[in-house]
Write an enzyme that holds these catalytic residues in place. Structure first.
Site, PDB file in Angstrom:
ATOM      1  N   GLY A  41       0.775  -1.254   0.000  1.00  0.00           N
ATOM      2  CA  GLY A  41       0.000   0.000   0.000  1.00  0.00           C
ATOM      3  C   GLY A  41       0.792   1.282   0.000  1.00  0.00           C
ATOM      4  O   GLY A  41       0.341   2.294  -0.535  1.00  0.00           O
ATOM      5  N   ASP A  97       0.697   3.364   4.435  1.00  0.00           N
ATOM      6  CA  ASP A  97      -0.381   4.048   3.735  1.00  0.00           C
ATOM      7  C   ASP A  97      -1.474   4.470   4.723  1.00  0.00           C
ATOM      8  O   ASP A  97      -1.865   5.622   4.792  1.00  0.00           O
ATOM      9  CB  ASP A  97      -0.965   3.145   2.623  1.00  0.00           C
ATOM     10  N   ASP A 100      -4.911   1.237  10.654  1.00  0.00           N
ATOM     11  CA  ASP A 100      -6.296   0.897  10.979  1.00  0.00           C
ATOM     12  C   ASP A 100      -6.334   0.354  12.414  1.00  0.00           C
ATOM     13  O   ASP A 100      -6.448   1.116  13.370  1.00  0.00           O
ATOM     14  CB  ASP A 100      -6.770  -0.122   9.939  1.00  0.00           C
ATOM     15  N   LYS A 128      -6.590   6.141  10.552  1.00  0.00           N
ATOM     16  CA  LYS A 128      -8.021   5.823  10.615  1.00  0.00           C
ATOM     17  C   LYS A 128      -8.356   5.224  11.980  1.00  0.00           C
ATOM     18  O   LYS A 128      -7.815   4.195  12.357  1.00  0.00           O
ATOM     19  CB  LYS A 128      -8.355   4.831   9.496  1.00  0.00           C
TER      20      LYS A 128
HETATM   21  P1  IMP Z   1      -3.783  -2.580  10.622  1.00  0.00           P
HETATM   22  O1  IMP Z   1      -3.482  -1.182  11.102  1.00  0.00           O
HETATM   23  O2  IMP Z   1      -2.849  -3.597  11.147  1.00  0.00           O
HETATM   24  O3  IMP Z   1      -5.226  -2.944  10.863  1.00  0.00           O
HETATM   25  O4  IMP Z   1      -3.606  -2.715   9.078  1.00  0.00           O
HETATM   26  C1  IMP Z   1      -3.381  -1.682   8.274  1.00  0.00           C
HETATM   27  C2  IMP Z   1      -3.276  -2.204   6.860  1.00  0.00           C
HETATM   28  O5  IMP Z   1      -4.548  -2.684   6.402  1.00  0.00           O
HETATM   29  C3  IMP Z   1      -2.897  -1.046   5.975  1.00  0.00           C
HETATM   30  O6  IMP Z   1      -1.515  -0.972   5.804  1.00  0.00           O
HETATM   31  C4  IMP Z   1      -3.631  -1.362   4.697  1.00  0.00           C
HETATM   32  O7  IMP Z   1      -2.825  -2.171   3.877  1.00  0.00           O
HETATM   33  C5  IMP Z   1      -4.858  -2.135   5.138  1.00  0.00           C
HETATM   34  N1  IMP Z   1      -6.028  -1.221   5.281  1.00  0.00           N
HETATM   35  C6  IMP Z   1      -6.598  -0.775   6.413  1.00  0.00           C
HETATM   36  N2  IMP Z   1      -7.622   0.061   6.169  1.00  0.00           N
HETATM   37  C7  IMP Z   1      -7.681   0.167   4.816  1.00  0.00           C
HETATM   38  C8  IMP Z   1      -8.528   0.927   3.924  1.00  0.00           C
HETATM   39  O8  IMP Z   1      -9.419   1.704   4.303  1.00  0.00           O
HETATM   40  N3  IMP Z   1      -8.272   0.767   2.593  1.00  0.00           N
HETATM   41  C9  IMP Z   1      -7.281  -0.045   2.119  1.00  0.00           C
HETATM   42  N4  IMP Z   1      -6.474  -0.756   2.916  1.00  0.00           N
HETATM   43  C10 IMP Z   1      -6.659  -0.647   4.256  1.00  0.00           C
HETATM   44 MG    MG Z   2      -0.414  -1.421   4.280  1.00  0.00          MG
END
Ligand code: IMP
Ligand code: MG
Length: 172
Positions: A41, A97, A100, A128
């Site tokens: 990403g 990128d 989350d 986010k």
């Molecule tokens: P987390 O913070 O471990 O949940 O994961 C984050 C990853 O999930 C990011 O680096 C993205 O690759 C993917 N991701 C999370 N939210 C989104 C979104 O809204 N669109 C696209 N990819 C997302």
């Molecule tokens: Mg990512």
């Protein structure tokens, strides 16, 4: 038909990336950084960000596979691409990128520290909050959004939409 609702224009993204570059260059003035982009990403964001830096920078990428549970130490995190360059005693910035839940980053920070980095900071284009599970400090955040699934500018939905130059909210 999936609907794409505009969230960030090309111009907004450009300004944000410029500001991040200026801030990082100022924070690390007289020094140098190693920027590690989290694949896939972050590839477009990373490419634009490094060109906004006025300090020396080395670059690498890392690709973490999805985790089987919520801990890193269990060995559930594997990498399909590890860091190749020497980061011992280096100031590292992990470039994401979007953050989350925060679970990926927590594991990556642990990994980078285990390789002997002097410092590890986080730069994310989008912070986010919707599903955040771990209280993680994002040192450099471009934009903050409450919720929604975003695509474009590197962000995908099932590998589609990464090439869009703007960022959209995807409504399926
Ligand atoms: P987390 O913070 O471990 O949940 O994961 C984050 C990853 O999930 C990011 O680096 C993205 O690759 C993917 N991701 C999370 N939210 C989104 C979104 O809204 N669109 C696209 N990819 C997302
Ligand atoms: Mg990512």
């Amino acid at each position: 038909m999936p609907e794409l609702i505009p969230v960030l224009s090309k111009n907004e993204i450009k300004k944000t990336v410029q500001n991040l570059g200026t801030t990082i260059s100022s924070d690390y003035r007289n020094g140098q950084v190693v920027m590690i982009g989290v694949l896939k990403g972050a590839f477009i964001f990373m490419a634009d960000l490094v060109r906004q830096l006025s300090i020396p920078v080395q670059t690498d990428f890392i690709c973490a596979s999805s985790y089987g549970n919520k801990t890193c130490s269990s060995g559930k995190v594997s990498f399909s691409k590890k860091i190749d360059i020497d980061i011992v005693d280096k100031d590292v910035i992990l470039v994401e990128d979007i953050v989350d839940t925060g679970l990926t980053l927590v594991c990556l920070i642990e990994y980078v520290k285990s390789l002997g980095a002097k410092s590890v900071k986080i730069c994310a284009l989008i912070d986010k909050q919707e599903r955040r599970e771990i209280d993680i400090e994002i040192d450099y955040a471009g934009h903050s959004i409450e919720k929604g699934f975003l695509v474009g500018y590197g962000l995908d939905y099932a590998e589609d939409y990464r090439n869009l130059p703007e960022i959209f909210n995807l409504k399926l």
